[in-house]
Design an enzyme around this catalytic site. Structure first.
Site, short mmCIF file in Angstrom:
data_model
loop_
_atom_site.label_atom_id
_atom_site.label_comp_id
_atom_site.label_asym_id
_atom_site.label_seq_id
_atom_site.Cartn_x
_atom_site.Cartn_y
_atom_site.Cartn_z
N GLU A 149 86.13 102.95 28.06
CA GLU A 149 85.37 103.39 26.89
C GLU A 149 85.30 102.28 25.84
O GLU A 149 86.29 101.59 25.60
CB GLU A 149 86.03 104.64 26.28
CG GLU A 149 86.02 105.84 27.23
CD GLU A 149 86.62 107.09 26.60
OE1 GLU A 149 86.94 107.09 25.40
OE2 GLU A 149 86.78 108.08 27.35
N ASP A 167 88.62 106.11 35.88
CA ASP A 167 88.75 105.88 34.44
C ASP A 167 90.05 105.15 34.13
O ASP A 167 91.11 105.49 34.67
CB ASP A 167 88.81 107.22 33.70
CG ASP A 167 87.51 107.56 33.01
OD1 ASP A 167 86.67 106.66 32.80
OD2 ASP A 167 87.33 108.75 32.68
N GLU A 211 77.31 109.11 26.42
CA GLU A 211 77.78 110.49 26.22
C GLU A 211 77.35 111.00 24.85
O GLU A 211 77.61 110.36 23.83
CB GLU A 211 79.31 110.57 26.39
CG GLU A 211 79.82 112.00 26.17
CD GLU A 211 81.20 112.29 26.73
OE1 GLU A 211 81.79 111.42 27.41
OE2 GLU A 211 81.70 113.41 26.48
N LYS A 249 86.16 102.50 35.03
CA LYS A 249 85.35 102.79 33.84
C LYS A 249 86.25 102.69 32.63
O LYS A 249 87.42 103.09 32.69
CB LYS A 249 84.73 104.19 33.92
CG LYS A 249 83.99 104.60 32.65
CD LYS A 249 83.07 105.80 32.86
CE LYS A 249 83.74 107.15 32.77
NZ LYS A 249 84.41 107.42 31.49
N ASP A 269 89.14 110.71 33.29
CA ASP A 269 90.41 111.12 32.66
C ASP A 269 90.28 112.52 32.06
O ASP A 269 91.26 113.08 31.57
CB ASP A 269 90.87 110.09 31.61
CG ASP A 269 89.88 109.91 30.48
OD1 ASP A 269 88.78 110.46 30.54
OD2 ASP A 269 90.23 109.19 29.52
N SER A 270 89.08 113.11 32.16
CA SER A 270 88.92 114.53 31.84
C SER A 270 89.88 115.38 32.68
O SER A 270 90.16 116.53 32.34
CB SER A 270 87.47 114.98 32.10
OG SER A 270 87.04 114.59 33.38
O1 KIV Z 1 86.42 111.69 31.95
C1 KIV Z 1 85.30 112.02 32.37
O2 KIV Z 1 85.14 112.97 33.14
C2 KIV Z 1 84.16 111.26 31.90
C3 KIV Z 1 82.79 111.78 32.16
C4 KIV Z 1 82.57 113.07 31.51
C5 KIV Z 1 81.74 110.80 31.85
O3 KIV Z 1 84.33 110.24 31.30
#
Ligand code: KIV
Length: 279
Positions: free
Chosen positions: A120, A88, A186, A118, A49-50
């Site tokens: 969090e 994510d 992280e 994924k 989600d970056s």
């Molecule tokens: O959102 C993302 O890119 C991430 C990674 C940096 C682990 O969660």
């Protein structure tokens, strides 16, 4: 044979089997062209989600929606033949409880074709991770600095120093016991991430978590040097594509202004050349 040279797509079980072996190579990808390159070299393409910050200019990951993740997830799945695509779960799509998480994880998987998600969170997400894994949703967990919680954590800080270390260890044990097939650490201090890696039977994938993890992940735009003004300590730049793009665009602008681009070889003739007469 490493997972990235297998003839079929990498699956969560392959990642689990890599515990303690050759380090897992993970990069983010958000588009088909980048996914194709990542696919040639990495075990996992993470649709992080970056992408909200990297591609869409958002100030944090909090504004990222499920629809954005589905759109980019499809794009990455189209570019990958071998690497496992992990998507994510965005902020607000899973925190209410297991049923909400299942509904949205199922959408992510069904509408993109990705085999895993994924999310969090540590101990407080264990029930949700167990619910998902029991129902066919492989989960990569993410603990330590969890960017979706930036407002409660008080910034993008190292997590796990001093009194926090045992909580991070407990988070790691909780996501393992809940059935996660791997866990991202992280911004966890190196000694602690080494202890966690030793203690767990699932692979740890570090980002700013030192040398001892079972794998490493970076945001692909960071390691390619696409941002000229963003240099976190844990990122090594393996390229300077931001500078290369700046130079190329500057050259293009200069040539257009000087009328030296386009040149005759870039133009189409008005009349097709006459064919040779038959003899
Ligand atoms: O959102 C993302 O890119 C991430 C990674 C940096 C682990 O969660």
């Amino acid at each position: 044979m490493s997972a990235s040279t297998a003839l079929r797509p990498v699956l969560p079980a392959d990642i689990l089997a890599r515990k303690g072996g050759t380090p897992l190579v993970v990069l983010t990808a958000y588009t088909t062209p980048m996914a194709r390159i990542v696919d040639r070299h990495c075990d996992i393409a993470l649709v992080g989600d970056s992408l909200g910050m990297v591609l869409h200019g958002l100030p944090s990951t909090l504004g990222v929606t499920l629809d954005m993740m589905i759109l980019h997830g499809r794009s990455v799945v189209r570019g990958c033949q071998k690497a496992m695509v992990v998507i994510d779960m965005p902020f607000g799509s899973y925190e209410e409880g297991p049923a909400q998480a299942y509904r949205n994880a199922a959408r992510l998987m069904a509408e993109t074709g990705a085999p895993a998600v994924k999310l969090e969170g540590g101990q407080h997400m264990a029930e949700t991770i167990a619910f998902l894994t029991a129902r066919g949703v492989p989960v990569m967990a993410h603990i330590g600095l969890t960017p979706q919680a930036v407002n409660t954590l008080g910034g993008y800080k190292v997590v796990g120093r001093d009194g926090e270390a045992e909580k991070v260890m407990a988070d790691a044990r909780a996501v393992e016991a809940a059935g996660a097939f791997s866990v991202v650490l992280e911004k966890v201090p190196q000694g602690l991430s080494g202890r966690i890696t030793k203690a767990l039977s699932i692979p740890t994938i570090g980002i700013g978590a030192g040398v001892d993890c079972d794998g490493q992940v970076l945001v692909v735009d960071d390691m390619l040097g696409l941002f000229t003004d963003f240099r976190p300590k844990f990122v090594k730049r393996f390229g300077e594509l931001g500078l290369a793009a700046d130079e190329a665009i500057s050259a293009y602008a200069a040539e257009v202004r000087a009328r030296s681009f386009p040149a005759p070889e870039h133009a189409f003739a008005d009349v097709l050349p006459a064919k040779e007469p038959k003899t």
